[in-house]
Scaffold this active site. Structure first.
Site, PDB file in Angstrom:
ATOM      1  N   PHE A  55       0.819  -1.212   0.000  1.00 21.27           N
ATOM      2  CA  PHE A  55       0.000   0.000   0.000  1.00 21.27           C
ATOM      3  C   PHE A  55       0.854   1.263   0.000  1.00 21.27           C
ATOM      4  O   PHE A  55       0.435   2.290  -0.530  1.00 21.27           O
ATOM      5  CB  PHE A  55      -0.985   0.010   1.168  1.00 21.27           C
ATOM      6  CG  PHE A  55      -2.154   0.925   0.934  1.00 21.27           C
ATOM      7  CD1 PHE A  55      -3.049   0.658  -0.088  1.00 21.27           C
ATOM      8  CD2 PHE A  55      -2.357   2.040   1.705  1.00 21.27           C
ATOM      9  CE1 PHE A  55      -4.132   1.494  -0.340  1.00 21.27           C
ATOM     10  CE2 PHE A  55      -3.433   2.896   1.477  1.00 21.27           C
ATOM     11  CZ  PHE A  55      -4.329   2.618   0.460  1.00 21.27           C
ATOM     12  N   ARG A  75      13.302   0.500   4.782  1.00 18.33           N
ATOM     13  CA  ARG A  75      14.495  -0.126   5.372  1.00 18.33           C
ATOM     14  C   ARG A  75      15.220  -1.033   4.386  1.00 18.33           C
ATOM     15  O   ARG A  75      16.415  -1.247   4.507  1.00 18.33           O
ATOM     16  CB  ARG A  75      14.097  -0.937   6.607  1.00 18.33           C
ATOM     17  CG  ARG A  75      13.598  -0.097   7.774  1.00 18.33           C
ATOM     18  CD  ARG A  75      13.445  -0.956   9.030  1.00 18.33           C
ATOM     19  NE  ARG A  75      13.051  -0.165  10.180  1.00 18.33           N
ATOM     20  CZ  ARG A  75      11.794   0.040  10.544  1.00 18.33           C
ATOM     21  NH1 ARG A  75      10.815  -0.482   9.823  1.00 18.33           N
ATOM     22  NH2 ARG A  75      11.500   0.770  11.608  1.00 18.33           N
ATOM     23  N   ALA A 181      -5.059  -3.161  -2.547  1.00 17.27           N
ATOM     24  CA  ALA A 181      -3.932  -2.596  -3.288  1.00 17.27           C
ATOM     25  C   ALA A 181      -3.888  -3.061  -4.743  1.00 17.27           C
ATOM     26  O   ALA A 181      -3.640  -2.261  -5.662  1.00 17.27           O
ATOM     27  CB  ALA A 181      -2.626  -2.937  -2.579  1.00 17.27           C
ATOM     28  N   LYS A 232     -12.238  -4.474  11.517  1.00 17.45           N
ATOM     29  CA  LYS A 232     -12.860  -5.253  10.439  1.00 17.45           C
ATOM     30  C   LYS A 232     -11.935  -6.369   9.956  1.00 17.45           C
ATOM     31  O   LYS A 232     -12.399  -7.353   9.369  1.00 17.45           O
ATOM     32  CB  LYS A 232     -13.280  -4.340   9.282  1.00 17.45           C
ATOM     33  CG  LYS A 232     -12.183  -3.452   8.715  1.00 17.45           C
ATOM     34  CD  LYS A 232     -11.292  -4.125   7.710  1.00 17.45           C
ATOM     35  CE  LYS A 232     -10.110  -3.247   7.375  1.00 17.45           C
ATOM     36  NZ  LYS A 232      -9.127  -3.906   6.502  1.00 17.45           N
ATOM     37  N   ASP A 285     -15.312  -0.856   3.768  1.00  7.71           N
ATOM     38  CA  ASP A 285     -14.071  -1.592   3.987  1.00  7.71           C
ATOM     39  C   ASP A 285     -14.350  -3.025   4.415  1.00  7.71           C
ATOM     40  O   ASP A 285     -13.632  -3.962   4.032  1.00  7.71           O
ATOM     41  CB  ASP A 285     -13.225  -0.869   5.035  1.00  7.71           C
ATOM     42  CG  ASP A 285     -11.759  -1.243   4.959  1.00  7.71           C
ATOM     43  OD1 ASP A 285     -11.356  -1.965   4.020  1.00  7.71           O
ATOM     44  OD2 ASP A 285     -10.988  -0.796   5.833  1.00  7.71           O
ATOM     45  N   GLU A 322      -2.827  -7.989   9.707  1.00  9.21           N
ATOM     46  CA  GLU A 322      -3.105  -7.166  10.887  1.00  9.21           C
ATOM     47  C   GLU A 322      -4.166  -7.788  11.787  1.00  9.21           C
ATOM     48  O   GLU A 322      -4.111  -7.666  13.007  1.00  9.21           O
ATOM     49  CB  GLU A 322      -3.546  -5.762  10.459  1.00  9.21           C
ATOM     50  CG  GLU A 322      -2.440  -4.901   9.860  1.00  9.21           C
ATOM     51  CD  GLU A 322      -1.433  -4.399  10.889  1.00  9.21           C
ATOM     52  OE1 GLU A 322      -1.534  -4.779  12.078  1.00  9.21           O
ATOM     53  OE2 GLU A 322      -0.538  -3.622  10.491  1.00  9.21           O
TER      54      GLU A 322
END
Length: 377
Positions: A55, A75, A181, A232, A285, A322
């Site tokens: 994303f 990174r 995405a 969600k 979403d 997540e």
């Protein structure tokens, strides 16, 4: 060119701009992209993107498409080099080429020095460590927008709260919505919400991101938008599991209707507005994340239904899930405060193999009530 400047030190200053006085959410009409104009020392035309995952790459692409100059912090030197030289990120979006070449850096100091508007697109578990470093260089006149759909493990801390705790930045916002995405990468029409207590944040973010393919609407409820975006993901795991067990769309619709009410009731305890859950950040979403095989959380749930352990399912997804972390954080909160959220509790039990997945999903889909209103009490 990849930059890696040495970390400097800067004195933090406190700034407390007045919050927007309006009490109702605002839906702003689409507008043309315009030049970024925040900052007290002149005009900055470079927008910062913190994170070079899928994303983060999409946000960089949307900015470049609108003619903005972009500086991506990350990174992984290999990914950053590929982004700057080829405009691609084969690790996360192998079929997508950015409509330009962003600059890249590994330096938080350079990022702060050059950018007045920044988008944070890191996994939730990495946000505080980055902000602790970035905070040594950040300024009170900057705008910082969280695109992270997660909560901190302890205390259910939202990402904008982490930004405010670790940096002097006060003009913060949260961007969320049904934004898979890979669909955005293909150029399919999408929409999202930018939530903030500051009109300036909403206007500036819309100015650099809004387009004919990516519509951005304003909202004054960052609390609701952030909780929607994080919680969600748990329900997407449940939906993926139901799909993996062979349940159809009728069962999924029943499950997600319950999920929306459960999610809204929980977030309202923290001050979220009920109407937010019927908008893009809530219903929108939830539909996208909980119904699409492009969703990491949906795929994770489906892999669990196929018999994989949580570790195996995480490895099969290959990117941050997540919902796996959020369900643990929310479950612990429920236990401490003696709150019931049946779907969250079921997902937690399945992820930790405390209950067979078929039994857990069947229990969620069974009801012992005469009226629908009884289910949502």
């Amino acid at each position: 060119m990849l930059r890696g400047l040495p970390r400097g030190a800067g004195d933090r200053t406190e700034g407390e701009p007045a919050l927007h006085p309006g009490s109702e959410p605002s839906l702003l009409l689409p507008q043309q992209a315009r030049t970024l104009s925040v900052g007290g020392d002149g005009v900055s035309t470079t927008v910062g993107v913190i994170g070079a995952g899928s994303f983060g790459t999409i946000i960089a692409g949307l900015l470049l498409r609108n003619g903005e100059s972009v500086l991506v912090w990350g990174r992984d030197a290999t990914i950053l080099s590929e982004l700057s030289r080829k405009g691609t990120n084969r690790r996360y979006l192998p079929d997508y080429e950015l409509p330009g070449r962003p600059e890249v850096t590994t330096s938080a100091a350079e990022l702060s020095q050059r950018c007045d508007l920044l988008f944070c697109v890191l996994p939730a578990k990495a946000v505080r460590a980055f902000m602790a470093d970035f905070g040594d260089h950040a300024r009170t006149d900057q705008i910082l927008v969280s695109c992270t759909k997660g909560l901190e493990y302890e205390g259910l801390v939202r990402m904008t709260e982490v930004i405010e705790a670790e940096t002097p930045v006060r003009k913060v916002g949260a961007l969320s919505g049904p934004n898979l995405a890979k669909e955005i990468a293909r150029g399919t029409p999408s929409a999202a919400v930018i939530a903030s207590s500051f009109d300036e944040v909403i206007e500036e973010v819309r100015g650099v991101l809004n387009s004919d393919r990516f519509r951005l609407l304003g909202c004054y409820d960052p609390v609701g938008v952030e909780f929607c975006g994080a919680i969600k993901n748990i329900y997407a795991i449940a939906s993926g599991a139901a799909h993996g067990l062979g349940y159809g769309l009728n069962a999924a619709a029943f499950l997600l209707t319950r999920a929306l009410r459960e999610m809204a009731g929980f977030a309202e305890r923290f001050g979220a507005r009920p109407e937010t859950f019927s908008g893009l950040a809530g219903t929108g979403d939830l539909i996208a994340t909980a119904m699409s095989p492009l969703s990491r959380n949906f795929r994770f749930g489906r892999f669990i239904a196929e018999g994989k352990t949580s570790g195996e399912a995480l490895e099969a997804v290959g990117q941050t899930v997540e919902g796996y972390h959020t369900v643990e954080a929310v479950y612990r909160f429920l236990q401490r405060h003696e709150i019931r959220m049946p779907i969250v509790e079921a997902v937690h039990a399945v992820v930790h193999r405390e209950v067979p997945i078929g039994e857990a999903v069947a229990a969620l889909l069974s009801i012992d009530a005469r009226f629908e209103s009884e289910i949502y009490r």
